[in-house]
Design a protein around this motif. Structure first.
Motif, mmCIF file in Angstrom:
data_model
loop_
_atom_site.group_PDB
_atom_site.id
_atom_site.type_symbol
_atom_site.label_atom_id
_atom_site.label_comp_id
_atom_site.label_asym_id
_atom_site.label_seq_id
_atom_site.Cartn_x
_atom_site.Cartn_y
_atom_site.Cartn_z
ATOM 1 N N ALA A 175 0.468 -1.080 -0.278
ATOM 2 C CA ALA A 175 0.086 0.621 -0.385
ATOM 3 C C ALA A 175 1.046 1.618 -0.304
ATOM 4 O O ALA A 175 0.520 2.444 -0.908
ATOM 5 C CB ALA A 175 -1.089 -0.505 1.547
ATOM 6 N N GLU A 176 1.456 1.527 1.021
ATOM 7 C CA GLU A 176 3.155 2.402 0.971
ATOM 8 C C GLU A 176 3.658 2.971 -0.053
ATOM 9 O O GLU A 176 4.171 3.974 -0.227
ATOM 10 C CB GLU A 176 3.843 2.639 2.121
ATOM 11 C CG GLU A 176 3.309 2.612 3.033
ATOM 12 C CD GLU A 176 3.652 2.297 4.644
ATOM 13 O OE1 GLU A 176 4.059 2.583 5.715
ATOM 14 O OE2 GLU A 176 4.215 0.258 4.761
ATOM 15 N N GLY A 225 7.669 5.342 3.368
ATOM 16 C CA GLY A 225 6.541 4.862 3.717
ATOM 17 C C GLY A 225 5.971 5.733 4.892
ATOM 18 O O GLY A 225 6.367 6.799 5.303
ATOM 19 N N THR A 226 4.994 5.241 5.537
ATOM 20 C CA THR A 226 4.598 6.013 6.668
ATOM 21 C C THR A 226 4.568 6.528 8.244
ATOM 22 O O THR A 226 5.868 5.710 8.349
ATOM 23 C CB THR A 226 2.287 6.407 6.686
ATOM 24 O OG1 THR A 226 2.437 4.564 6.924
ATOM 25 C CG2 THR A 226 2.163 6.147 5.480
ATOM 26 N N ALA A 227 4.853 7.591 8.539
ATOM 27 C CA ALA A 227 4.573 7.465 10.031
ATOM 28 C C ALA A 227 3.885 8.541 10.229
ATOM 29 O O ALA A 227 3.455 9.424 10.150
ATOM 30 C CB ALA A 227 6.075 8.588 10.063
ATOM 31 N N GLY A 228 3.739 8.521 12.121
ATOM 32 C CA GLY A 228 3.359 9.560 12.669
ATOM 33 C C GLY A 228 4.171 10.708 13.462
ATOM 34 O O GLY A 228 5.139 10.163 13.050
ATOM 35 N N PRO A 256 -5.455 2.824 7.715
ATOM 36 C CA PRO A 256 -5.753 2.105 5.818
ATOM 37 C C PRO A 256 -6.605 3.675 4.898
ATOM 38 O O PRO A 256 -6.414 2.834 4.285
ATOM 39 C CB PRO A 256 -7.177 1.459 6.303
ATOM 40 C CG PRO A 256 -6.521 1.051 8.182
ATOM 41 C CD PRO A 256 -6.044 2.141 8.338
ATOM 42 N N ASP A 257 -7.153 4.471 5.480
ATOM 43 C CA ASP A 257 -7.718 5.258 4.528
ATOM 44 C C ASP A 257 -7.009 7.019 4.502
ATOM 45 O O ASP A 257 -6.990 7.556 3.600
ATOM 46 C CB ASP A 257 -8.841 5.562 5.692
ATOM 47 C CG ASP A 257 -9.929 4.889 6.151
ATOM 48 O OD1 ASP A 257 -10.519 4.150 5.108
ATOM 49 O OD2 ASP A 257 -10.696 4.581 7.134
ATOM 50 N N LEU A 258 -5.997 6.561 5.465
ATOM 51 C CA LEU A 258 -5.093 7.893 4.737
ATOM 52 C C LEU A 258 -3.875 7.474 3.599
ATOM 53 O O LEU A 258 -3.146 8.289 3.508
ATOM 54 C CB LEU A 258 -4.387 8.512 5.919
ATOM 55 C CG LEU A 258 -5.702 8.745 6.799
ATOM 56 C CD1 LEU A 258 -5.110 8.876 7.814
ATOM 57 C CD2 LEU A 258 -6.923 9.993 5.970
ATOM 58 N N VAL A 259 -3.541 6.140 3.547
ATOM 59 C CA VAL A 259 -2.324 6.133 2.874
ATOM 60 C C VAL A 259 -2.599 5.605 1.823
ATOM 61 O O VAL A 259 -1.383 6.238 0.983
ATOM 62 C CB VAL A 259 -1.779 4.297 3.830
ATOM 63 C CG1 VAL A 259 -2.817 3.227 2.034
ATOM 64 C CG2 VAL A 259 -0.882 3.381 2.947
ATOM 65 N N ASP A 260 -3.590 5.654 0.980
ATOM 66 C CA ASP A 260 -3.400 5.647 -0.969
ATOM 67 C C ASP A 260 -2.215 7.333 -1.263
ATOM 68 O O ASP A 260 -1.368 7.544 -1.683
ATOM 69 C CB ASP A 260 -4.137 5.654 -1.740
ATOM 70 C CG ASP A 260 -3.876 5.307 -3.124
ATOM 71 O OD1 ASP A 260 -3.041 4.781 -3.859
ATOM 72 O OD2 ASP A 260 -4.644 6.500 -3.531
ATOM 73 N N ALA A 261 -2.907 8.283 -0.169
ATOM 74 C CA ALA A 261 -2.493 10.034 -0.722
ATOM 75 C C ALA A 261 -1.106 9.798 0.184
ATOM 76 O O ALA A 261 -0.029 10.220 -0.886
ATOM 77 C CB ALA A 261 -3.655 10.423 1.159
ATOM 78 N N ALA A 262 -1.036 9.054 1.207
ATOM 79 C CA ALA A 262 0.570 9.386 1.343
ATOM 80 C C ALA A 262 1.810 8.856 0.104
ATOM 81 O O ALA A 262 2.699 9.210 -0.441
ATOM 82 C CB ALA A 262 1.135 8.851 2.552
#
Length: 192
Positions: free
Chosen positions: A18-19, A60-63, A172-178
């Motif tokens: 996904a990322e 990848g994504t991060a908080g 899961p709802d935010l990963v595609d934009a990232a």
């Protein structure tokens, strides 16, 4: 390792498909799985047996651990350092073990990434980590550690999706934009 840094000797590593969904086709992509153990195992295997690599770029994504990180207007971060937040380094050092729990990274933007297998969504833990870092993820330190052991340059590129609080469960709802922002970064900085 010698030679010019070319797209074919750059390995893009991501924890999840996904990322990495928007990484340009033809990029050398390795999906490691979530967490330090999976990232370490998969990346070590690739660096030991795959075609030569001169640079690993972990996307990848991060908080966000600090409110000002979310509000500073940036979409992506390229940390200057990553630290492993869920290992008892001080105690192990006190027992005489040499522990590396922080890696300095080239060409960073001054941010520090805390990395560990613990999913951070608790405000108390967030505040504790924010004393040492700006962002949190689950694979960055493993990628930096393995890259260092293999003598390969490492960069981390992180898209913030949440504030490392209860909102993190909406990943899961935010990963595609990232993933779109990460793919654009790879296109610009590796192929541009």
């Amino acid at each position: 390792m010698t030679g010019e840094l070319l797209p074919e000797n750059v390995l893009i590593a991501s924890a999840t498909h996904a990322e990495a969904r928007h990484v340009p086709s033809g990029a050398r992509l390795l999906v490691t799985g979530i967490g330090k153990v999976r990232a370490t195992m998969t990346l070590s295997r690739e660096l030991a047996s795959g075609p030569p690599v001169r640079q690993v770029i972990n996307i990848g994504t991060a908080g966000a651990l600090r409110d000002e990180v979310v509000g500073d207007g940036r979409d992506l971060f390229v940390p200057s350092a990553v630290l492993e937040h869920d290992i008892s380094s001080a105690e192990l050092r006190a027992m005489g073990y040499d522990m590396t729990d922080r890696w300095e990274l080239p060409d960073g933007d001054g941010t520090v990434l805390a990395s560990g297998d613990t999913f951070v969504a608790d405000p108390v833990r967030r505040a504790e980590l924010a004393r040492h870092a700006h962002l949190v993820d689950m694979e960055g330190c493993a990628v930096a550690h393995v890259s260092a052991k293999f003598g390969v340059t490492c960069r981390l590129v992180k898209a913030v999706t949440d504030n490392a609080d209860e909102g993190a469960m909406e990943w899961p709802d935010l990963v595609d934009a990232a993933a779109r922002r990460l793919g654009e970064w790879v296109e610009t900085h590796v192929y541009g």
